[in-house]
Motif scaffolding. Sequence first.
Motif, short mmCIF file in Angstrom:
data_model
loop_
_atom_site.label_atom_id
_atom_site.label_comp_id
_atom_site.label_asym_id
_atom_site.label_seq_id
_atom_site.Cartn_x
_atom_site.Cartn_y
_atom_site.Cartn_z
N SER A 78 -16.08 25.74 -12.78
CA SER A 78 -16.93 24.97 -11.86
C SER A 78 -17.39 23.60 -12.37
O SER A 78 -17.95 22.83 -11.61
CB SER A 78 -18.17 25.78 -11.46
N THR A 131 -16.94 23.11 -2.82
CA THR A 131 -18.26 22.72 -2.31
C THR A 131 -18.35 22.87 -0.78
O THR A 131 -19.33 22.48 -0.17
CB THR A 131 -18.70 21.32 -2.80
N LEU A 161 -23.61 22.01 -4.17
CA LEU A 161 -22.71 22.97 -4.83
C LEU A 161 -22.26 24.00 -3.80
O LEU A 161 -22.84 24.10 -2.73
CB LEU A 161 -23.44 23.67 -5.99
N ASP A 162 -21.24 24.75 -4.16
CA ASP A 162 -20.93 25.93 -3.37
C ASP A 162 -22.11 26.89 -3.56
O ASP A 162 -22.61 27.05 -4.68
CB ASP A 162 -19.65 26.60 -3.90
N GLY A 175 -15.11 22.33 -6.85
CA GLY A 175 -16.38 23.03 -6.94
C GLY A 175 -16.38 24.06 -8.04
O GLY A 175 -15.37 24.23 -8.72
N SER A 176 -17.47 24.67 -8.31
CA SER A 176 -18.64 24.61 -7.46
C SER A 176 -19.55 23.42 -7.71
O SER A 176 -20.33 23.05 -6.84
CB SER A 176 -19.46 25.89 -7.65
N SER A 224 -21.33 25.26 0.51
CA SER A 224 -22.74 24.89 0.59
C SER A 224 -23.26 25.28 1.96
O SER A 224 -22.59 25.05 2.97
CB SER A 224 -22.92 23.38 0.39
N ALA A 238 -23.04 28.67 -6.63
CA ALA A 238 -21.94 28.28 -7.52
C ALA A 238 -20.68 29.10 -7.27
O ALA A 238 -19.80 29.19 -8.13
CB ALA A 238 -22.35 28.37 -9.00
N GLY A 288 -17.43 29.15 -5.48
CA GLY A 288 -16.43 28.44 -4.70
C GLY A 288 -15.77 27.37 -5.54
O GLY A 288 -16.17 27.13 -6.69
N SER A 289 -14.76 26.74 -4.98
CA SER A 289 -13.99 25.74 -5.71
C SER A 289 -13.80 24.46 -4.90
O SER A 289 -12.88 23.69 -5.14
CB SER A 289 -12.61 26.31 -6.07
#
Lengths: 100, 483
Positions: free
Chosen positions: B178, B133, B124-125, B153-154, B136, B128, B130-131
């Motif tokens: 997400s 990933t 995931l980012d 993402g996330s 990470s 969680a 982010g859009s």
Amino acid sequence: MSADKISSNETRHIAHLARLALSEAEIEDFTGQLAAILEHAKDIESLNLDDVAPTRHALPIKNVMRSDEVRKSVNREEVLRMAPETQANMFLVPKIIGED
Amino acid sequence: MEIIELGAVEIAKAVKSGELSALEVVSAHLSEINEHDGDVGAFLLVMADRAIERAKEIDKRRSGGEELGALAGVPVALKDNIVLQGVETTCASKILSGWEPPYTATVIEKLISQGAIPIGKTNLDEFAMGSSTENSAYFPTRNPVKLDRVPGGSSGGSAASVASRFAPIAIGSDTGGSIRQPASLCGVVGVKPTYGLVSRYGLIAFASSLDQIGPFAKSVDDASLVLSVIAGHDGMDSTSSRTATYEHAPNESDISSLRIGVIQEMMSDVSNDVLGVFNQSLDALRSCGAKVETVSIPAVRYGLSSYYLIAPAEASSNLARFDGVRYGLRVTGADMNETYGLSREAGFGPEVKRRIMLGTYALSAGYYDALYGKAQKVRTLIVSEFARAYSDFDVLVSPTSPTVAFGFGDKSDPLSMYMSDVCTIPSNLAGHPAMSVPFGGGADGLPVGVQILAPALSERVMFQVARALEGASTYMAKPQWAH
């Protein structure tokens, strides 16, 4: 609101409040980026919302209580096993008051 | 049909009847992971031994004549911000590297009690946030449909795991899109339930007034079944609704009496290829007999600004717990304050720091009313405009994401990345359910999802529309290696 005037000193102050020991390079980056994001957020500034109540939460729930009874909780050893430092079944941290 | 192409409903049925063993199901998915996850990077951790152990247990119970549950033998991938006791959970952050939670999330307990088999923890980012990933701290996940694109993402790892056939179902969390956005970008079904319908006990909090756990699946019925398993009140989550329930109603797809509103404001930032597919989906809904009309919800234009004040504000408070005292990384300084600062500086990545900074700013003296307070009022505006729209319409629709899957590094400017969530954020602000259903191929044949939005606790009608769309579409996203 003076979102567009955010200075690097202000960023430094926010970093201190957030307990982030940012590098000087990060302070510079974040000053510019925060300004840009806050500039975008300015579109809500123009709205007249004086008579609108805030929504803090999507559900009409508050002060959820449970009965005061002993229940199974997480295992102490397992919790302490994951701590950076422990002593006598407690979390150990650097000294926070007084001098040696 | 190959085992890895089967859905959750089919697997559970085959395992219960003895047509397939749980061990065969798990082994087929594990070998797919072995072969292709090196390219995709969907998993931070594959739980091969545990999954095999658990599969054998289920097979033994079956031969003993025991009841197996609605998800008997169904492998499930779990986003790595949801805890399973004794299994490393990091939120894709360095600050939690090596952390083994001392308890298990309610959703995972529920899945396991119905026979599901956790197969791994997905990327995931970080926290969680982010859009794509790409945030990470360990590695980016690639979009299985086209490996040089992001999965969104996330919950990119969860979406990619289902799209890759590594697991028939996955669990994610959705704070501003997400689950839905990566579902759209990877060509799978993704559902954000009504706030309070699914327990969040054991979900590591990002923005508590917005976060909600939900399923990914290859089909609408699978997603509906999983939601019925994880929904319901939980005394361990004070935001869990006492009355909310969801019952799986398979095969309901008659939408001939429904009024469907197309949100005008959610069409403006959308690319032409996505709009093309979206318009086809509207034709399909009309062909099914639904009344489809445009509706204006002007307040959703302010959703992004409101969200990017509220979510970081809540995050800055929630993430205060990562201070190097009770768990996670500690970098020792001269005193406690320095220890906090150094630990957090070393443990958090750039996007997490950026959001903590933004949230701290929005909550700080002098700005609270102008920023956070105002954002909460915008939230009220969105809620009341949705309510007005729902007096004329049963559900609303929009594209899920303004574009198809983009390339790595394409959105390095934080604001342009935030724009990815422009259509998904309003549902989180309102606490309403919404889901993404794959409908067609946009630019480069990449998946385009249609978002269905519904009033609070109206999952049933939302799924009805989703089934109609699914039935009208011949599009099926395939992993790049399957062509």
